[in-house]
Design a protein around this motif. Structure first.
Motif, short mmCIF file in Angstrom:
data_model
loop_
_atom_site.label_atom_id
_atom_site.label_comp_id
_atom_site.label_asym_id
_atom_site.label_seq_id
_atom_site.Cartn_x
_atom_site.Cartn_y
_atom_site.Cartn_z
N VAL A 45 -4.90 37.29 0.80
CA VAL A 45 -6.01 37.97 1.48
C VAL A 45 -5.97 39.47 1.23
N GLU A 46 -4.90 39.94 0.60
CA GLU A 46 -4.76 41.36 0.28
C GLU A 46 -5.38 41.65 -1.08
N ASP A 47 -6.25 42.65 -1.11
CA ASP A 47 -6.94 42.97 -2.36
C ASP A 47 -6.02 43.46 -3.45
N ASP A 48 -4.87 44.05 -3.07
CA ASP A 48 -3.99 44.65 -4.06
C ASP A 48 -2.81 43.76 -4.43
N ILE A 49 -2.84 42.48 -4.03
CA ILE A 49 -1.76 41.55 -4.33
C ILE A 49 -2.33 40.26 -4.91
N GLU A 50 -1.72 39.78 -5.98
CA GLU A 50 -2.15 38.54 -6.61
C GLU A 50 -0.93 37.64 -6.81
N VAL A 51 -0.97 36.42 -6.30
CA VAL A 51 0.11 35.45 -6.52
C VAL A 51 -0.15 34.75 -7.85
N VAL A 52 0.77 34.94 -8.80
CA VAL A 52 0.54 34.44 -10.16
C VAL A 52 1.26 33.13 -10.43
N GLY A 53 2.15 32.70 -9.52
CA GLY A 53 2.85 31.45 -9.76
C GLY A 53 3.82 31.11 -8.65
N GLU A 54 4.29 29.85 -8.66
CA GLU A 54 5.25 29.37 -7.67
C GLU A 54 6.37 28.62 -8.39
N ALA A 55 7.60 28.84 -7.94
CA ALA A 55 8.76 28.15 -8.50
C ALA A 55 9.56 27.53 -7.37
N ALA A 56 10.04 26.28 -7.58
CA ALA A 56 10.77 25.57 -6.54
C ALA A 56 12.28 25.69 -6.68
N ASP A 57 12.75 26.36 -7.72
CA ASP A 57 14.19 26.56 -7.89
C ASP A 57 14.43 27.79 -8.76
N GLY A 58 15.68 28.22 -8.85
CA GLY A 58 16.00 29.44 -9.56
C GLY A 58 15.72 29.37 -11.05
N GLU A 59 16.01 28.22 -11.65
CA GLU A 59 15.78 28.09 -13.09
C GLU A 59 14.31 28.25 -13.43
N ARG A 60 13.45 27.63 -12.64
CA ARG A 60 12.02 27.78 -12.87
C ARG A 60 11.57 29.22 -12.62
N ALA A 61 12.18 29.85 -11.63
CA ALA A 61 11.81 31.24 -11.34
C ALA A 61 12.12 32.14 -12.53
N VAL A 62 13.26 31.92 -13.17
CA VAL A 62 13.62 32.73 -14.34
C VAL A 62 12.63 32.47 -15.47
N GLY A 63 12.34 31.20 -15.73
CA GLY A 63 11.43 30.86 -16.81
C GLY A 63 10.02 31.37 -16.57
#
Length: 237
Positions: free
Chosen positions: A35-53
């Motif tokens: 809902v914030e104009d200056d923030i965009e969520v570009v993705g979601e990761a369910a674990d650390g390995e996915r977060a790195v990738g």
């Protein structure tokens, strides 16, 4: 380019990657942030390995990182995301339900730019993302007190949590930059440093940037730890 280097401006939103193993938690964060104009969520990761990738693929400005996740946990993922050979990496904001000192200092050692507890308000989360995105480190006030208390204990500064170029790098600082580092370590804001040294805030920002660059540090959080580790300041001094 990453917002951690201060290049994110009004022309584009702060790009955020959510890393948490609980789908409902990620959804809640997305609802709060989008809902914030200056923030965009570009993705979601369910674990650390996915977060790195996904960090390498999506180039977010900020990674909102849980600690306890299956497989690779958030601390190891943070180490990989903020590794020296990871150019122009994002700021990592650790967010956890666990108010534990070992997580706090492990997160700082891993290269996190901020650490918040999940019992905070949506407003505090939004502000934290903005703070780390512009290159400032952040700790919740109760966690800042723990950092200082830990360094107040004899021998506590030997953990090497700050990274940076080591004691030799201090020789590259000018006398004015050394003064700025001392004030950063004492928790002073740019405005407070400006008053203390009779400087303009723009000049202070320049000095802070040079201090971080010369010492090889990502942000003010690491500068505080570096200063205590290398005897630039001492608790109560």
């Amino acid at each position: 380019m990453s917002a951690v280097n201060g290049v994110t401006g009004a022309d584009r939103p702060i790009r955020v990657l959510l890393a948490d193993d609980q789908h409902l938690v990620r959804t809640g964060f997305r609802v709060i942030l989008e809902v914030e104009d200056d923030i965009e969520v570009v993705g979601e990761a369910a674990d650390g390995e996915r977060a790195v990738g996904m960090t390498r693929a999506l180039h977010p400005d900020v990674v909102l990182m849980d600690v306890e996740m299956p497989g690779m946990d958030g601390l190891e993922a943070t180490r990989r995301i903020t590794a020296p050979d990871a150019p122009d990496g994002p700021a990592v904001l650790i967010l956890t339900t666990f108010d534990r000192d070992d997580y706090l200092f492990a997160a700082l050692s891993a290269g996190a730019s901020g650490f918040l507890l999940k019992n905070g308000t949506p407003e505090s989360l939004i502000e934290a993302i903005r703070v780390v995105a512009r290159g400032d480190g952040l700790l919740a006030p109760e966690l800042t007190r723990k950092v200082i208390a830990t360094f107040a204990r004899p021998g506590a500064a030997a953990g090497g949590t700050s990274r940076g170029g080591g004691a030799a790098a201090l020789e590259d600082l000018t006398p004015r930059e050394q003064q700025v580092l001392v004030l950063i370590a004492r928790g002073a804001s740019n405005a407070e440093i400006a008053v203390d040294l009779s400087l303009g805030e723009a000049t202070v920002k320049t000095h802070v940037s040079r201090v971080l660059a010369k010492l090889g540090l990502r942000d003010r959080v690491q500068a505080v730890v570096f200063a205590y580790e290398h005897g630039v300041v001492r608790p109560g001094g």
